[in-house]
Design a protein around this motif. Structure first.
Motif, PDB file in Angstrom:
ATOM      1  N   VAL A 124       0.761  -1.396   0.297  1.00 50.88           N
ATOM      2  CA  VAL A 124       0.136   0.082  -0.051  1.00 50.88           C
ATOM      3  C   VAL A 124       0.879   1.043  -0.004  1.00 50.88           C
ATOM      4  CG1 VAL A 124      -1.485   1.266   1.607  1.00 50.88           C
ATOM      5  CG2 VAL A 124      -2.156  -0.858   0.966  1.00 50.88           C
ATOM      6  N   ASP A 125       0.558   2.232  -0.830  1.00 48.67           N
ATOM      7  CA  ASP A 125       1.364   3.482  -1.149  1.00 48.67           C
ATOM      8  C   ASP A 125       0.449   4.565  -1.229  1.00 48.67           C
ATOM      9  OD1 ASP A 125       0.589   2.739  -3.636  1.00 48.67           O
ATOM     10  OD2 ASP A 125       2.624   2.929  -4.192  1.00 48.67           O
ATOM     11  N   ALA A 126      -0.875   4.386  -1.032  1.00 50.31           N
ATOM     12  CA  ALA A 126      -1.847   5.508  -1.062  1.00 50.31           C
ATOM     13  C   ALA A 126      -3.114   5.332  -0.452  1.00 50.31           C
ATOM     14  CB  ALA A 126      -2.112   5.639  -2.555  1.00 50.31           C
ATOM     15  N   VAL A 127      -3.978   6.246  -0.162  1.00 47.06           N
ATOM     16  CA  VAL A 127      -5.096   6.229   0.616  1.00 47.06           C
ATOM     17  C   VAL A 127      -6.340   6.664   0.120  1.00 47.06           C
ATOM     18  CG1 VAL A 127      -4.527   8.286   1.938  1.00 47.06           C
ATOM     19  CG2 VAL A 127      -6.032   6.148   2.641  1.00 47.06           C
ATOM     20  N   ILE A 128      -7.505   6.116  -0.129  1.00 50.53           N
ATOM     21  CA  ILE A 128      -8.790   6.743  -0.477  1.00 50.53           C
ATOM     22  C   ILE A 128      -9.648   6.470   0.571  1.00 50.53           C
ATOM     23  CG2 ILE A 128      -9.198   4.588  -1.692  1.00 50.53           C
ATOM     24  CD1 ILE A 128     -10.786   6.554  -3.778  1.00 50.53           C
ATOM     25  N   GLY A 129     -10.125   7.875   0.912  1.00 54.61           N
ATOM     26  CA  GLY A 129     -10.973   7.738   2.085  1.00 54.61           C
ATOM     27  C   GLY A 129     -12.150   8.605   1.808  1.00 54.61           C
ATOM     28  N   TYR A 130     -13.563   8.269   2.407  1.00 58.18           N
ATOM     29  CA  TYR A 130     -14.702   8.746   2.188  1.00 58.18           C
ATOM     30  C   TYR A 130     -15.410   9.388   3.535  1.00 58.18           C
ATOM     31  CZ  TYR A 130     -19.876   9.001   1.690  1.00 58.18           C
ATOM     32  OH  TYR A 130     -21.079   9.574   2.049  1.00 58.18           O
ATOM     33  N   SER A 131     -15.702  10.528   3.494  1.00 58.32           N
ATOM     34  CA  SER A 131     -16.338  11.142   4.723  1.00 58.32           C
ATOM     35  C   SER A 131     -15.279  10.859   6.058  1.00 58.32           C
ATOM     36  CB  SER A 131     -17.586  10.513   4.822  1.00 58.32           C
ATOM     37  OG  SER A 131     -18.196  11.254   5.820  1.00 58.32           O
ATOM     38  N   GLU A 132     -15.848  10.154   7.010  1.00 54.16           N
ATOM     39  CA  GLU A 132     -14.979  10.079   8.438  1.00 54.16           C
ATOM     40  C   GLU A 132     -13.769   9.177   7.670  1.00 54.16           C
ATOM     41  OE1 GLU A 132     -16.468   8.393  12.555  1.00 54.16           O
ATOM     42  OE2 GLU A 132     -15.617   6.653  11.185  1.00 54.16           O
ATOM     43  N   GLY A 133     -13.708   8.373   6.704  1.00 54.55           N
ATOM     44  CA  GLY A 133     -12.726   7.593   6.314  1.00 54.55           C
ATOM     45  C   GLY A 133     -11.625   8.770   5.551  1.00 54.55           C
ATOM     46  N   ALA A 134     -11.937   9.715   5.140  1.00 50.30           N
ATOM     47  CA  ALA A 134     -11.078  10.784   4.600  1.00 50.30           C
ATOM     48  C   ALA A 134     -10.700  11.424   5.685  1.00 50.30           C
ATOM     49  CB  ALA A 134     -12.071  11.645   3.679  1.00 50.30           C
ATOM     50  N   MET A 135     -11.239  11.725   6.831  1.00 50.25           N
ATOM     51  CA  MET A 135     -10.585  12.410   7.958  1.00 50.25           C
ATOM     52  C   MET A 135      -9.636  11.475   8.673  1.00 50.25           C
ATOM     53  SD  MET A 135     -12.597  13.323  11.620  1.00 50.25           S
ATOM     54  CE  MET A 135     -12.650  11.709  11.800  1.00 50.25           C
ATOM     55  N   VAL A 136      -9.775  10.355   8.911  1.00 50.41           N
ATOM     56  CA  VAL A 136      -8.726   9.404   9.107  1.00 50.41           C
ATOM     57  C   VAL A 136      -7.775   9.295   8.394  1.00 50.41           C
ATOM     58  CG1 VAL A 136      -8.509   6.879   9.777  1.00 50.41           C
ATOM     59  CG2 VAL A 136     -10.396   7.946  10.685  1.00 50.41           C
ATOM     60  N   GLY A 137      -7.797   9.039   7.216  1.00 45.73           N
ATOM     61  CA  GLY A 137      -6.747   8.855   6.012  1.00 45.73           C
ATOM     62  C   GLY A 137      -5.984  10.286   6.266  1.00 45.73           C
ATOM     63  N   ALA A 138      -6.370  11.568   6.252  1.00 45.65           N
ATOM     64  CA  ALA A 138      -5.782  12.766   6.303  1.00 45.65           C
ATOM     65  C   ALA A 138      -4.905  12.598   7.463  1.00 45.65           C
ATOM     66  CB  ALA A 138      -6.576  14.022   6.304  1.00 45.65           C
ATOM     67  N   SER A 139      -5.566  12.193   8.598  1.00 44.70           N
ATOM     68  CA  SER A 139      -5.066  12.217   9.863  1.00 44.70           C
ATOM     69  C   SER A 139      -3.554  11.181  10.061  1.00 44.70           C
ATOM     70  CB  SER A 139      -5.752  12.050  11.160  1.00 44.70           C
ATOM     71  OG  SER A 139      -6.933  12.874  11.151  1.00 44.70           O
ATOM     72  N   LEU A 140      -3.794  10.030   9.233  1.00 38.08           N
ATOM     73  CA  LEU A 140      -2.969   8.918   9.087  1.00 38.08           C
ATOM     74  C   LEU A 140      -1.535   9.723   8.374  1.00 38.08           C
ATOM     75  CD1 LEU A 140      -1.786   6.279   8.742  1.00 38.08           C
ATOM     76  CD2 LEU A 140      -2.867   6.028   6.772  1.00 38.08           C
ATOM     77  N   ARG A 150       9.920  11.782  14.481  1.00 44.95           N
ATOM     78  CA  ARG A 150      10.271  11.462  15.776  1.00 44.95           C
ATOM     79  C   ARG A 150      11.026  10.185  15.833  1.00 44.95           C
ATOM     80  NH1 ARG A 150       5.271  11.442  17.108  1.00 44.95           N
ATOM     81  NH2 ARG A 150       4.874   9.431  17.129  1.00 44.95           N
ATOM     82  N   THR A 151      10.887   9.171  15.325  1.00 45.13           N
ATOM     83  CA  THR A 151      11.239   7.803  15.307  1.00 45.13           C
ATOM     84  C   THR A 151      12.185   7.436  14.099  1.00 45.13           C
ATOM     85  OG1 THR A 151       9.379   6.396  14.247  1.00 45.13           O
ATOM     86  CG2 THR A 151       9.287   7.107  16.537  1.00 45.13           C
ATOM     87  N   GLY A 152      11.909   8.182  12.844  1.00 46.84           N
ATOM     88  CA  GLY A 152      12.762   7.843  11.515  1.00 46.84           C
ATOM     89  C   GLY A 152      11.740   6.520  10.757  1.00 46.84           C
ATOM     90  N   ARG A 153      10.821   6.282  11.093  1.00 47.38           N
ATOM     91  CA  ARG A 153       9.744   5.399  10.523  1.00 47.38           C
ATOM     92  C   ARG A 153       9.541   5.896   8.962  1.00 47.38           C
ATOM     93  NH1 ARG A 153       4.424   4.486   9.214  1.00 47.38           N
ATOM     94  NH2 ARG A 153       3.653   2.445   9.401  1.00 47.38           N
ATOM     95  N   LYS A 154       9.697   5.313   8.066  1.00 42.04           N
ATOM     96  CA  LYS A 154       9.457   5.864   6.657  1.00 42.04           C
ATOM     97  C   LYS A 154       8.127   6.114   6.525  1.00 42.04           C
ATOM     98  CE  LYS A 154      13.933   6.104   5.400  1.00 42.04           C
ATOM     99  NZ  LYS A 154      14.411   7.720   4.978  1.00 42.04           N
ATOM    100  N   ARG A 155       7.741   7.011   5.820  1.00 39.38           N
ATOM    101  CA  ARG A 155       6.498   7.420   5.426  1.00 39.38           C
ATOM    102  C   ARG A 155       5.988   6.385   4.482  1.00 39.38           C
ATOM    103  NH1 ARG A 155       6.455  13.738   4.680  1.00 39.38           N
ATOM    104  NH2 ARG A 155       4.191  13.504   4.088  1.00 39.38           N
ATOM    105  N   ARG A 156       4.696   5.830   4.247  1.00 42.41           N
ATOM    106  CA  ARG A 156       4.355   4.997   3.224  1.00 42.41           C
ATOM    107  C   ARG A 156       3.234   5.394   2.252  1.00 42.41           C
ATOM    108  NH1 ARG A 156       3.613  -0.121   5.097  1.00 42.41           N
ATOM    109  NH2 ARG A 156       2.510  -0.485   3.035  1.00 42.41           N
ATOM    110  N   ILE A 157       2.673   6.504   2.669  1.00 44.55           N
ATOM    111  CA  ILE A 157       1.356   7.000   1.873  1.00 44.55           C
ATOM    112  C   ILE A 157       2.011   8.243   0.864  1.00 44.55           C
ATOM    113  CG2 ILE A 157      -0.759   8.176   1.818  1.00 44.55           C
ATOM    114  CD1 ILE A 157      -0.645   5.283   3.085  1.00 44.55           C
ATOM    115  N   LYS A 158       1.945   7.893  -0.255  1.00 47.20           N
ATOM    116  CA  LYS A 158       2.557   9.002  -1.184  1.00 47.20           C
ATOM    117  C   LYS A 158       1.440   9.813  -1.694  1.00 47.20           C
ATOM    118  CE  LYS A 158       6.524   5.994  -2.056  1.00 47.20           C
ATOM    119  NZ  LYS A 158       6.228   5.080  -1.128  1.00 47.20           N
ATOM    120  N   PHE A 159       0.093   9.137  -1.911  1.00 49.43           N
ATOM    121  CA  PHE A 159      -0.981   9.876  -2.544  1.00 49.43           C
ATOM    122  C   PHE A 159      -2.225   9.732  -1.711  1.00 49.43           C
ATOM    123  CE2 PHE A 159      -4.021   9.586  -6.407  1.00 49.43           C
ATOM    124  CZ  PHE A 159      -3.968  11.118  -6.487  1.00 49.43           C
TER     125      PHE A 159
END
Length: 279
Positions: A124-140, A150-159
């Motif tokens: 997984v390298d992208a997210v698609i969210g609807y309504s509450e799912g979009a809010m959760v995706g944006a927060s992710l 903070r930890t050096g964990r690489k970001r996964r979501i690119k789009f």
């Protein structure tokens, strides 16, 4: 590109697969994307009067709403005046619901759960969210940025594709969770985003407030002319697929170039450390 699909409140992975089906099928047919469907961890009953609106049960939310944040909050937002800007509308919505605040551990649990879902799908390298799912995706996306710093964990979501969304959330004080708003926080989402909404959406202010915290140089928007829905009609699906057929390769090309740059930087750093060790 593989999308993690996050449904709206009172949704499910099964129902969202149906809602998103026409667009997802078209993107798969064009060889642009594949999809992994998720859902919230908390089974819920639909509100009184809406028993048949949300589709087949069981239904879920990402948020454990036993401590507040009930459907009445959405009714408040629907009655916000259109004459004020999106950020003021969200603030008014939050202020009217202060007595219904839900606890920070509830939001922390929701974030931990969606990050676990990302980790369960290594492609997984992208997210698609609807309504509450979009809010959760944006927060992710915001959370991934904070974890990388903070930890050096690489970001996964690119789009990200946001359908009728609302802005990401943050902790405030000892117990509140509030929205990140552009006139207070500026741009907080720096990856490419595509915003799908309808001009007749009663919750339009949330979608605008979400767009406003995204990098405008990397954002595109599409008005399907309807309400608070996932567009499924043939004309809108074709137009959305045409736009994404342009956007997805651009994102993948940018990501590839960024990866090559980071690889060269890592090699240069490793070479310097070897030289220093030899000396």
């Amino acid at each position: 590109m593989k999308f993690l699909c996050l449904p709206g409140a009172y949704g499910s992975a099964k129902n969202f697969r149906v809602q998103l089906g026409p667009l997802a099928d078209e993107l798969e047919r064009r060889g642009l994307a594949t999809f992994a469907y998720s859902q919230g961890a908390h089974e819920v009953e639909p509100p009184a009067g809406w028993e048949d609106y949300f589709g087949a049960r069981p239904l879920y939310r990402f948020l454990d709403t036993r401590h507040g944040d009930n459907f009445e909050n959405l009714r408040r937002l629907r009655h916000m005046p259109y004459s004020i800007n999106a950020e003021d509308a969200i603030r008014m919505f939050q202020d009217t619901g202060k007595g219904d605040d839900w606890h920070q551990p509830v939001w922390r649990e929701a974030m931990d759960d969606v990050i676990k879902k990302v980790d369960e799908h290594p492609d997984v390298d992208a997210v698609i969210g609807y309504s509450e799912g979009a809010m959760v995706g944006a927060s992710l996306i915001v959370e991934e940025g904070e974890q990388e710093r903070r930890t050096g964990r690489k970001r996964r979501i690119k789009f990200a594709v946001f359908i009728s969304g609302s802005p990401p959330l943050k902790f405030e004080g000892e117990d509140r969770v509030v929205a990140l708003l552009a006139d207070q926080s500026g741009v907080v989402i720096d990856i490419p985003t595509f915003h799908i909404f309808g001009c007749n959406d009663a919750f339009m202010g949330g979608a605008v407030a979400l767009y406003n915290v995204c990098d405008p140089s990397k954002s595109a928007m599409f008005d399907h002319g309807l309400g608070h829905i996932v567009p499924r009609d043939a004309e809108n699906v074709r137009m959305l697929a045409d736009i994404l057929e342009k956007l997805i390769p651009e994102v993948e090309g940018r990501s590839s170039r960024q990866g090559e740059t980071e690889s060269e930087t890592d090699k240069s750093t490793a070479g310097s450390e070897t030289s220093e060790s030899s000396a």
